[in-house]
Write a protein that holds these residues in place. Structure first.
Motif, short mmCIF file in Angstrom:
data_model
loop_
_atom_site.label_atom_id
_atom_site.label_comp_id
_atom_site.label_asym_id
_atom_site.label_seq_id
_atom_site.Cartn_x
_atom_site.Cartn_y
_atom_site.Cartn_z
N CYS A 123 0.86 -1.19 0.00
CA CYS A 123 0.00 0.00 0.00
C CYS A 123 0.89 1.24 0.00
O CYS A 123 1.78 1.37 0.85
N GLU A 125 0.13 4.17 0.76
CA GLU A 125 -0.19 5.09 1.86
C GLU A 125 0.38 4.62 3.20
O GLU A 125 1.05 5.37 3.89
N CYS A 126 0.08 3.36 3.56
CA CYS A 126 0.44 2.91 4.91
C CYS A 126 1.48 1.81 4.94
O CYS A 126 1.93 1.39 6.00
N CYS A 147 -6.23 -1.11 -0.31
CA CYS A 147 -5.72 -1.47 1.00
C CYS A 147 -6.90 -1.68 1.96
O CYS A 147 -7.75 -0.79 2.10
N CYS A 150 -6.45 1.04 4.97
CA CYS A 150 -6.63 2.50 4.82
C CYS A 150 -7.28 2.91 3.51
O CYS A 150 -7.51 4.09 3.27
N GLY A 152 -5.92 2.81 0.63
CA GLY A 152 -4.92 3.36 -0.29
C GLY A 152 -4.70 2.50 -1.52
O GLY A 152 -5.18 1.36 -1.61
ZN ZN Z 1 -2.90 1.18 3.44
#
Ligand code: ZN
Length: 241
Positions: A123, A125-126, A147, A150, A152
């Protein structure tokens, strides 16, 4: 072909460098090829990092039948022989431009995947990690994976256009190429960087270069010898090595 086999037989630190021609033997079409079944696809867009991050659906919805079916593909004689020779101490490393995971599937251990592979997804983002298997199940159902933690964008571990190559992989490849006394290029036309420059490291270190590729390459003039027919060369390798 005799000359090539003779050089390989006497090499102390041989490495192979593989490209799309090796995947073709496993039935994976070269998606850049003129007769490719992916003519309808915009390859520059599907692997473009900026388009992907904006909207990953073009990549996921179009890669079902050439990325997320790779688990159905089997190693070819080239993959199998490379694994066998490495285990027998007659091959130091496999450096590949391919993303199809088939060298590992065949059992090669020292594999350097310059362009990554879809084995792992992350992911953006995270940082949550997702397996090829999980992603593939989503894609087979025409879903664009997101994801679960999150929401993402999840990116495959493939190097996209607009991204840098992984420095660790590149460093390992350069070290192996520089230390090799023989580089055997298999099924690569040696036009994309760093494919074009890795054999030069071998030559600069005093090693030899041999090329097995259907088409001419820009480095043919520097090679100790070259052959056209990958399958024929490896039929002999399997029999005689
Ligand atoms: Zn994520």
């Amino acid at each position: 072909m005799d000359e090539l086999l003779e050089l390989w037989r006497h090499a102390q630190r041989p490495v192979v460098f593989t490209g799309a021609g090796v995947s073709t033997l496993s039935g994976i079409p070269d998606f850049r090829g003129q007769d490719g079944i992916y003519k309808h696809l915009d390859v520059d867009r599907i692997f473009d990092i900026h388009s992907f991050l904006q909207d990953p659906s073009y990549y996921y919805l179009n890669s079902r039948d050439f990325i997320y079916n790779l688990h159905e593909r089997e190693p070819s004689i080239v993959h199998r022989e490379c694994a066998r020779l490495e285990a027998a101490g007659r091959l130091r490393a496999v450096i590949t431009q391919n993303i199809d995971m088939l060298h590992r599937k065949a059992g090669s251990r020292n594999v350097i995947e310059l362009h990554g592979s879809p084995l792992e997804h992350v992911c953006v983002e995270c940082g949550a990690e997702y397996s090829y298997t999980w992603i593939s199940e989503q894609v087979q159902q025409d879903r664009v994976p997101r994801c679960t933690a999150c929401g993402g964008v999840i990116k495959p571990g493939i190097v996209f256009f607009g991204e840098m190559l992984d420095e660790t992989a590149l460093g390992r490849a350069a070290a192996e190429a520089g230390a090799a006394d023989l580089m055997i290029v298999l099924g690569s036309s040696l036009v994309v960087q760093p494919a074009a420059s890795l054999p030069l490291l071998t030559l600069r270190g005093g090693g030899r270069l041999v090329i097995v590729n259907a088409d001419r390459t820009p480095l043919d003039g520097l090679a100790a010898c070259r052959c056209d027919d990958l399958a024929a060369v490896f039929a002999r390798v399997a029999k005689e090595f």
